[in-house]
Design an enzyme around this catalytic site. Structure first.
Site, PDB file in Angstrom:
ATOM      1  N   ASN A 271       3.025   1.304   5.714  1.00  0.00           N
ATOM      2  CA  ASN A 271       4.467   1.519   5.559  1.00  0.00           C
ATOM      3  C   ASN A 271       5.116   1.902   6.881  1.00  0.00           C
ATOM      4  OD1 ASN A 271       2.919   3.903   5.110  1.00  0.00           O
ATOM      5  ND2 ASN A 271       4.639   4.933   4.147  1.00  0.00           N
ATOM      6  N   ILE A 272       6.307   1.374   7.071  1.00  0.00           N
ATOM      7  CA  ILE A 272       7.077   1.595   8.301  1.00  0.00           C
ATOM      8  C   ILE A 272       8.430   2.165   7.880  1.00  0.00           C
ATOM      9  CG2 ILE A 272       8.034   0.537  10.379  1.00  0.00           C
ATOM     10  CD1 ILE A 272       6.018  -1.812   9.902  1.00  0.00           C
ATOM     11  N   GLU A 273       8.615   3.440   8.149  1.00  0.00           N
ATOM     12  CA  GLU A 273       9.849   4.099   7.704  1.00  0.00           C
ATOM     13  C   GLU A 273      10.931   3.998   8.775  1.00  0.00           C
ATOM     14  OE1 GLU A 273       8.751   7.999   6.246  1.00  0.00           O
ATOM     15  OE2 GLU A 273       7.862   7.072   4.460  1.00  0.00           O
TER      16      GLU A 273
ATOM     17  N   CYS B 175       5.949  -0.614  -5.713  1.00  0.00           N
ATOM     18  CA  CYS B 175       7.294  -0.359  -6.240  1.00  0.00           C
ATOM     19  C   CYS B 175       7.860  -1.670  -6.802  1.00  0.00           C
ATOM     20  CB  CYS B 175       8.199   0.185  -5.132  1.00  0.00           C
ATOM     21  SG  CYS B 175       8.706  -1.058  -3.914  1.00  0.00           S
TER      22      CYS B 175
ATOM     23  N   CYS C  65       7.619  -1.149   2.763  1.00  0.00           N
ATOM     24  CA  CYS C  65       6.366  -0.703   2.145  1.00  0.00           C
ATOM     25  C   CYS C  65       5.171  -1.459   2.746  1.00  0.00           C
ATOM     26  CB  CYS C  65       6.382  -0.969   0.646  1.00  0.00           C
ATOM     27  SG  CYS C  65       7.598  -0.016  -0.266  1.00  0.00           S
TER      28      CYS C  65
ATOM     29  N   GLU D  43       2.774  -2.952   1.326  1.00  0.00           N
ATOM     30  CA  GLU D  43       2.464  -4.215   0.649  1.00  0.00           C
ATOM     31  C   GLU D  43       3.228  -5.375   1.280  1.00  0.00           C
ATOM     32  OE1 GLU D  43       3.230  -1.303  -0.707  1.00  0.00           O
ATOM     33  OE2 GLU D  43       2.470  -1.107  -2.749  1.00  0.00           O
TER      34      GLU D  43
ATOM     35  N   CYS E  17       8.414  -4.531  -4.278  1.00  0.00           N
ATOM     36  CA  CYS E  17       7.153  -5.167  -3.842  1.00  0.00           C
ATOM     37  C   CYS E  17       6.548  -6.007  -4.959  1.00  0.00           C
ATOM     38  CB  CYS E  17       6.166  -4.107  -3.367  1.00  0.00           C
ATOM     39  SG  CYS E  17       6.612  -3.418  -1.763  1.00  0.00           S
TER      40      CYS E  17
HETATM   41  N1  THU Z   1       5.281   3.182  -0.152  1.00  0.00           N
HETATM   42  C1  THU Z   1       4.510   2.092   0.130  1.00  0.00           C
HETATM   43  O1  THU Z   1       4.355   1.713   1.295  1.00  0.00           O
HETATM   44  N2  THU Z   1       3.918   1.457  -0.911  1.00  0.00           N
HETATM   45  C2  THU Z   1       3.952   1.885  -2.209  1.00  0.00           C
HETATM   46  O2  THU Z   1       3.371   1.243  -3.080  1.00  0.00           O
HETATM   47  C3  THU Z   1       4.664   3.109  -2.541  1.00  0.00           C
HETATM   48  C4  THU Z   1       5.576   3.623  -1.489  1.00  0.00           C
HETATM   49  C5  THU Z   1       5.854   3.940   0.981  1.00  0.00           C
HETATM   50  C6  THU Z   1       7.333   3.806   1.173  1.00  0.00           C
HETATM   51  C7  THU Z   1       7.659   5.115   1.879  1.00  0.00           C
HETATM   52  O3  THU Z   1       7.400   4.964   3.251  1.00  0.00           O
HETATM   53  C8  THU Z   1       6.647   6.101   1.326  1.00  0.00           C
HETATM   54  O4  THU Z   1       5.597   5.318   0.788  1.00  0.00           O
HETATM   55  C9  THU Z   1       7.204   7.025   0.257  1.00  0.00           C
HETATM   56  O5  THU Z   1       7.748   6.313  -0.795  1.00  0.00           O
END
Ligand code: THU
Length: 135
Positions: A44-46, A88, A55, A57, A91
């Site tokens: 994940n890259i925020e 989510c 996300c 995925e 995704c």
């Molecule tokens: N996140 C994912 O990368 N994949 C998931 O299946 C659930 C959520 C990430 C998004 C965000 O950076 C962090 O998790 C919190 O939601």
């Protein structure tokens, strides 16, 4: 599957180590196996805007598609969560574009595993969308 499940989980675990998640502190790793036996990973890259966060995925899917691979067979996920995470809604829709019955194996750091089909998480991915539009 051509790749051992343990190897695919390990690939997701390694990808998770590169998570950029300073806002949530929640690091996620993903790995997809394609029909040719290749593995593509994502994390994940925020973003400060929150809404632009990507996300793990979708990063894995994008990495595969760039290399001409879109026959996704198995997705593994690794996160430090109370229960194994599931993708989510956004995704799920993106994954269903390529394989509505994708196998998803998710593990947490305590070793709990869930193993399910995307079909059960998103049963009608095309219902009401575009295909049903009047021309
Ligand atoms: N996140 C994912 O990368 N994949 C998931 O299946 C659930 C959520 C990430 C998004 C965000 O950076 C962090 O998790 C919190 O939601």
């Amino acid at each position: 599957m051509k790749v051992e499940l343990a190897e695919l989980i390990e690939a997701a675990r390694r990808a998770r180590a590169n998570s950029y998640s300073p806002y949530s502190g929640f690091a996620v790793g993903a790995a997809v196996e394609t029909g040719s036996g290749q593995i593509f990973t994502g994390t994940n890259i925020e973003n400060l805007s929150f809404g632009l966060t990507i996300c793990a995925e979708r990063v894995a899917v994008a990495a595969a598609i760039v290399q001409g691979e879109r026959d996704f067979r198995v997705l593994t996920l690794v996160a430090d969560s109370a229960e194994p995470i599931v993708p989510c809604g956004a995704c799920r829709q993106v994954l269903a574009e390529f394989n509505p019955a994708l196998r998803i194996v998710s593990v947490n750091l305590s070793g709990q595993t869930c193993d399910e089909s995307l079909q059960d998480l998103l049963p009608s991915p095309t219902r009401g969308i575009l295909k049903n539009a009047r021309s």
